[in-house]
Design a protein around this motif. Sequence first.
Motif, short mmCIF file in Angstrom:
data_model
loop_
_atom_site.label_atom_id
_atom_site.label_comp_id
_atom_site.label_asym_id
_atom_site.label_seq_id
_atom_site.Cartn_x
_atom_site.Cartn_y
_atom_site.Cartn_z
N PRO A 4 0.83 -1.20 0.00
CA PRO A 4 0.00 0.00 0.00
C PRO A 4 0.86 1.26 0.00
N GLY A 5 0.53 2.21 -0.89
CA GLY A 5 1.27 3.46 -0.95
C GLY A 5 2.55 3.40 -1.75
N SER A 6 2.95 2.23 -2.21
CA SER A 6 4.21 2.09 -2.93
C SER A 6 3.95 1.92 -4.43
N MET A 7 4.45 2.86 -5.24
CA MET A 7 4.26 2.79 -6.69
C MET A 7 5.39 1.97 -7.32
N PRO A 8 5.09 0.87 -8.02
CA PRO A 8 6.13 0.10 -8.71
C PRO A 8 6.55 0.81 -9.98
N TRP A 9 7.52 1.70 -9.88
CA TRP A 9 7.84 2.61 -10.98
C TRP A 9 8.35 1.90 -12.21
N ARG A 10 9.10 0.82 -12.05
CA ARG A 10 9.60 0.10 -13.23
C ARG A 10 8.44 -0.46 -14.05
N PHE A 11 7.48 -1.04 -13.36
CA PHE A 11 6.30 -1.61 -14.00
C PHE A 11 5.48 -0.54 -14.71
N VAL A 12 5.18 0.55 -14.00
CA VAL A 12 4.37 1.63 -14.58
C VAL A 12 5.11 2.30 -15.74
N SER A 13 6.41 2.52 -15.58
CA SER A 13 7.19 3.16 -16.64
C SER A 13 7.23 2.29 -17.90
N LEU A 125 -2.73 -2.53 -15.22
CA LEU A 125 -2.36 -1.65 -14.12
C LEU A 125 -3.24 -1.86 -12.90
N ALA A 126 -4.56 -1.95 -13.13
CA ALA A 126 -5.49 -2.09 -12.02
C ALA A 126 -5.26 -3.38 -11.24
N ILE A 137 -2.90 5.30 -13.93
CA ILE A 137 -3.55 5.63 -15.20
C ILE A 137 -3.13 7.02 -15.66
N THR A 138 -3.06 7.96 -14.72
CA THR A 138 -2.64 9.31 -15.07
C THR A 138 -1.23 9.32 -15.65
N SER A 185 8.89 -8.79 -19.86
CA SER A 185 9.78 -8.71 -18.69
C SER A 185 9.18 -7.97 -17.50
N SER A 186 8.14 -7.17 -17.72
CA SER A 186 7.63 -6.34 -16.63
C SER A 186 6.27 -6.76 -16.08
N ILE A 187 5.46 -7.47 -16.88
CA ILE A 187 4.13 -7.86 -16.43
C ILE A 187 4.21 -9.24 -15.78
N PRO A 188 3.62 -9.41 -14.58
CA PRO A 188 3.63 -10.73 -13.94
C PRO A 188 3.02 -11.79 -14.83
N ALA A 189 3.61 -12.99 -14.81
CA ALA A 189 3.21 -14.04 -15.75
C ALA A 189 2.11 -14.94 -15.23
#
Length: 400
Positions: A4-13, A125-126, A137-138, A185-189
């Motif tokens: 909670p509160g932690s943005m996974p920046w590698r994944f979002v980027s 993302l969701a 999303i933003t 490489s970034s999306i869980p399988a």
Amino acid sequence: MSPPGSMPWRFVSALSFTQLISYGTLFYAFALLIEPMERELGWSKTALTAAYSLALVSSAFFAFPVGRLIDRGYGRAVMTGGSILAALFLALWAWTDHYLPFVLIWLGIGAAMSAVFYEPGVAVLASRLGLLTRRGITIMTLVGGFASTVFIPLTHVLIEAYGWRGALLVLAALNLAICAVLHASSIPAAPTRPKQSDESHIAARPASDPRRVLKKPAFWLFVVTSVLQGIISTGIPVHLIPILLERGFTIDAAVAAYTVIGPAQVAARFMTGFGERAMSLRGIGVATMALSVLAFALLPFVPGGSWLILGFAGLYGAANGMLTIVRALLPPELFGREDYGAIQGMIAMPVRIAMAGAPFAFGALWASRGNYDAVVLLCLGMAVCAFGAFMLNLALAKEP
């Protein structure tokens, strides 16, 4: 799932960057490929945009099964496969000389679109971000908003350097070497079974009857608004370069104006996503519709070569950018948060059908009149009607 509160920046980027490339290569590049293909192959604008429209129909057809696969945890396979398909069909497009294979290629590109554009990206993302979904999303739409800014001039340079066929091969390589790799490489399988207590999987909870909204005039007004704006947002990007060339702008000036749309989208999305305390979603929706009206009220009065075309591009880009987030976030506020996915699906179906026909319809209108004046006036009329429907929608939505 991130803490909670932690943005996974590698994944979002990673997902954000692939959105930029996917939209740039599969959506925006087509506008610059129309003219050289028309000259070399002798195919009309109507024929070319008809194939593009079929891709949007194909995309709508695949949207539901793609969404179900992502809900079941197969986002990695879906988005990686979509990027591979995009690369394959772009490469095949580069070698085609006959219209029927070209049409079939665009049906395949539509399938790829359904697996790599915003809808699957938002779903993935969701499933990972939970309460951070809105922020994710933003960020994703902010980065994706640069697609036209990057790929309109890039495609122009590639066509000048390698021809339209060589440009397509480069665009195919970007989908394969970058998008497919980042998705893999970034999306869980592995599919995971969501916990019932996890708020990020609220859609898995027992739902009430989503058909309740069909009895509300406000719902149908929202559909009308979305359909009209969807037609504009899909038809104009395909035809904007030809529109500006017809109005006396050089290709360089037209490309420069087109590149303004991306930053305008990004700036508007930034204010929409992070400025919710300053303006409500309803207020943002009103501003979105008003900016669209202003853009198309200005365009008929812009003479060839005038810098005012940048004003049109800025207004249109801002409206288009804000619309993406308004469509995703306003329905729960208007119609309730229950059955979010089902209600969005009911809205999306007529919108996608209308969007699929927009490029072809604009091309056919151009062919019947011999110029784009009627297309510009039609867009102004639709923007005005969308504004009126949205304002009435807000008034009716206040009723119990």
